[in-house]
Design an enzyme around this catalytic site. Structure first.
Site, PDB file in Angstrom:
ATOM      1  N   HIS A  17      24.977  11.619   5.153  1.00  0.00           N
ATOM      2  CA  HIS A  17      25.577  10.478   4.434  1.00  0.00           C
ATOM      3  C   HIS A  17      24.991   9.139   4.906  1.00  0.00           C
ATOM      4  O   HIS A  17      25.042   8.159   4.175  1.00  0.00           O
ATOM      5  CB  HIS A  17      27.094  10.430   4.659  1.00  0.00           C
ATOM      6  N   CYS A  72      23.506  12.295  10.186  1.00  0.00           N
ATOM      7  CA  CYS A  72      24.483  12.774   9.197  1.00  0.00           C
ATOM      8  C   CYS A  72      23.854  12.424   7.858  1.00  0.00           C
ATOM      9  O   CYS A  72      23.342  11.305   7.689  1.00  0.00           O
ATOM     10  CB  CYS A  72      25.817  12.048   9.366  1.00  0.00           C
ATOM     11  N   CYS A  89      23.406  19.353   5.808  1.00  0.00           N
ATOM     12  CA  CYS A  89      24.569  18.798   6.498  1.00  0.00           C
ATOM     13  C   CYS A  89      24.370  19.011   7.997  1.00  0.00           C
ATOM     14  O   CYS A  89      24.206  20.148   8.452  1.00  0.00           O
ATOM     15  CB  CYS A  89      25.819  19.531   6.031  1.00  0.00           C
ATOM     16  N   GLU A 111      31.504   7.857   0.594  1.00  0.00           N
ATOM     17  CA  GLU A 111      32.143   8.667  -0.448  1.00  0.00           C
ATOM     18  C   GLU A 111      33.096   7.850  -1.327  1.00  0.00           C
ATOM     19  O   GLU A 111      33.442   8.278  -2.423  1.00  0.00           O
ATOM     20  CB  GLU A 111      32.913   9.847   0.175  1.00  0.00           C
ATOM     21  N   ASP A 126      26.532  20.556   1.244  1.00  0.00           N
ATOM     22  CA  ASP A 126      27.041  19.514   2.153  1.00  0.00           C
ATOM     23  C   ASP A 126      28.517  19.336   1.800  1.00  0.00           C
ATOM     24  O   ASP A 126      29.009  19.903   0.818  1.00  0.00           O
ATOM     25  CB  ASP A 126      26.264  18.201   1.959  1.00  0.00           C
ATOM     26  N   SER A 127      29.205  18.495   2.582  1.00  0.00           N
ATOM     27  CA  SER A 127      30.618  18.229   2.290  1.00  0.00           C
ATOM     28  C   SER A 127      30.785  17.355   1.051  1.00  0.00           C
ATOM     29  O   SER A 127      31.868  17.307   0.480  1.00  0.00           O
ATOM     30  CB  SER A 127      31.257  17.523   3.488  1.00  0.00           C
TER      31      SER A 127
HETATM   32  N1  DGL Z   1      26.963  14.851   5.573  1.00  0.00           N
HETATM   33  C1  DGL Z   1      27.430  15.727   6.580  1.00  0.00           C
HETATM   34  C2  DGL Z   1      26.614  15.679   7.837  1.00  0.00           C
HETATM   35  O1  DGL Z   1      25.424  15.561   7.747  1.00  0.00           O
HETATM   36  C3  DGL Z   1      28.940  15.855   6.730  1.00  0.00           C
HETATM   37  C4  DGL Z   1      29.701  14.611   6.903  1.00  0.00           C
HETATM   38  C5  DGL Z   1      31.225  14.811   6.879  1.00  0.00           C
HETATM   39  O2  DGL Z   1      31.728  15.374   5.899  1.00  0.00           O
HETATM   40  O3  DGL Z   1      31.873  14.413   7.854  1.00  0.00           O
HETATM   41  O4  DGL Z   1      27.098  15.796   8.925  1.00  0.00           O
END
Ligand code: DGL
Length: 271
Positions: free
Chosen positions: A192, A190, A80, A158, A17-18
Site C-alpha cells: 500500500h 507494504c 502482500c 484504502e 493482497d488485503s
Molecule cells: N498491502 C499489504 C502488505 O504489503 C497488507 C496491508 C494491510 O492490510 O495491513 O503488507
C-alpha cells in the site's frame, strides 16, 4: 476429429493482497508481461492484515490459495508483505503450483545494492516477524536494518485520504523516527505504501525510497513458465467485500474497468 489447442502455460497467474495495495505489484507485472492471463484477489473483508495474528494470516492465505486452486492457476503471487512475512513459510509446500512471496523474492537484489544502512516502513505484523531483517542480512550480513511499523498508512490509502493534513502529519511523524537511524535508503515494505510515494518524496526529497515491486516482477518473470500463446492477457478481479471502494481507491496504480466479483471466502484458522 477436432483437436483442442491446450497450452498449460496460458493458465492464469493469481495475485492477492488485503486490498488495493497489491495493485502496485500487479500493474507492473501487467506492463512487463502483458500476454499473461491474470487474476487479482483483494481480501477487503479481512483488511487490514497488518494488525492480524499469524494464525489468522495463514487462514486468509489458505482460503485464497484454495480458491485459486479451483481456478486452475499456474502460480500465485503474494503481492502482500504481511502475508509473505507471516504465512508464506507455512503454506509454501501445500500447493502444487509455485507461490511467489514479495519479501523473500526481492531481498537479494536490495541487499546487494551496496547500502550499509537500510530503513523499512512496514505493517505491525511484518515488523513483528523480523523477516525483512533476516532476509536482507542473509545476503549482506553487515547490513544495518531498522524496521518501523506505520499502523495508519493502509487505512489512509484504502479510504482515499492520501492528500490530507492528517496523512501528511502521520507520514512526517514516522519519517522523524526513521531519520534518527540515518538510513541511506528506505524500503516501502507494504504494497500500500507506494501510493504514498509523492507525499513521502515531498517530505524527504533527498531520500531514496525503494518499491520492491520493480525487483519482484523481474524475479517472477525469470521464474515463471511464460505464456507462449501470443495472446493479450485476460484478467479477472475478485474481492471478498467492498467492490465499489476497491474500484474507487485503486486509480493511482491501476484502472479497474469493471466492478470486481465478490467471493465469500472459506476462512479456516490454522491450528
Ligand atoms: N498491502 C499489504 C502488505 O504489503 C497488507 C496491508 C494491510 O492490510 O495491513 O503488507
Amino acid at each position: 476429429m477436432s483437436t483442442v489447442d491446450y497450452n498449460p502455460n496460458s493458465r492464469p497467474v493469481g495475485f492477492f493482497d488485503s486490498g488495493v495495495g497489491g495493485l502496485s505489484v500487479y500493474s507492473k507485472f501487467k506492463k512487463l508481461l502483458p500476454g499473461e492471463n491474470t487474476m487479482y484477489f483483494g481480501d477487503l473483508a479481512n483488511l487490514p492484515y497488518g494488525s492480524k495474528s499469524k494464525e489468522e494470516l495463514v487462514g486468509f492465505a489458505r482460503s485464497i490459495l484454495d480458491f485459486y486452486k479451483t481456478k486452475n492457476v499456474k502460480a500465485v503471487v503474494i503481492a502482500c508483505n504481511t502475508s509473505s512475512a507471516q504465512a508464506y513459510d507455512i503454506i509454501k509446500t501445500e500447493y502444487d503450483f509455485p507461490v511467489f512471496p514479495i519479501i523473500q523474492s526481492s531481498a537479494k537484489v536490495i541487499a546487494e545494492e551496496g547500502a550499509e544502512r537500510i530503513g523499512v516502513f512496514a505493517t505491525e505484523a511484518t515488523v513483528r516477524s523480523g523477516v525483512y531483517s533476516r532476509e536482507l542480512k542473509k545476503y549482506n550480513p553487515l547490513l544495518e536494518v531498522y524496521e518501523i511499523a506505520c499502523p495508519n498508512w493502509v487505512s489512509i490509502v484504502e479510504t482515499g485520504r492520501i492528500y490530507t493534513k492528517e496523512a501528511f502529519e502521520d507520514i512526517n511523524a514516522r519519517l522523524r523516527v526513521m531519520r534518527e537511524f540515518k538510513p541511506q535508503k528506505i524500503i516501502l515494505g507494504c504494497t500500500h505504501y507506494p501510493y504514498l510515494t509523492e507525499v513521502l518524496q515531498k517530505a524527504e526529497p533527498q531520500t531514496v525510497f525503494i518499491d520492491p515491486a520493480d525487483i519482484f516482477v523481474e524475479y517472477i518473470k525469470n521464474h515463471l513458465d511464460l505464456n507462449n500463446s501470443d495472446l493479450s492477457g485476460s484478467e479477472h478481479i475478485y474481492v471478498s467485500a467492498g467492490a465499489e471502494n476497491f474500484m474507487k481507491h485503486s486509480k493511482i496504480f491501476y484502472n479497474v474497468k469493471t466492478l470486481p466479483e465478490i467471493i465469500e471466502l472459506d476462512t479456516r484458522l490454522c491450528s
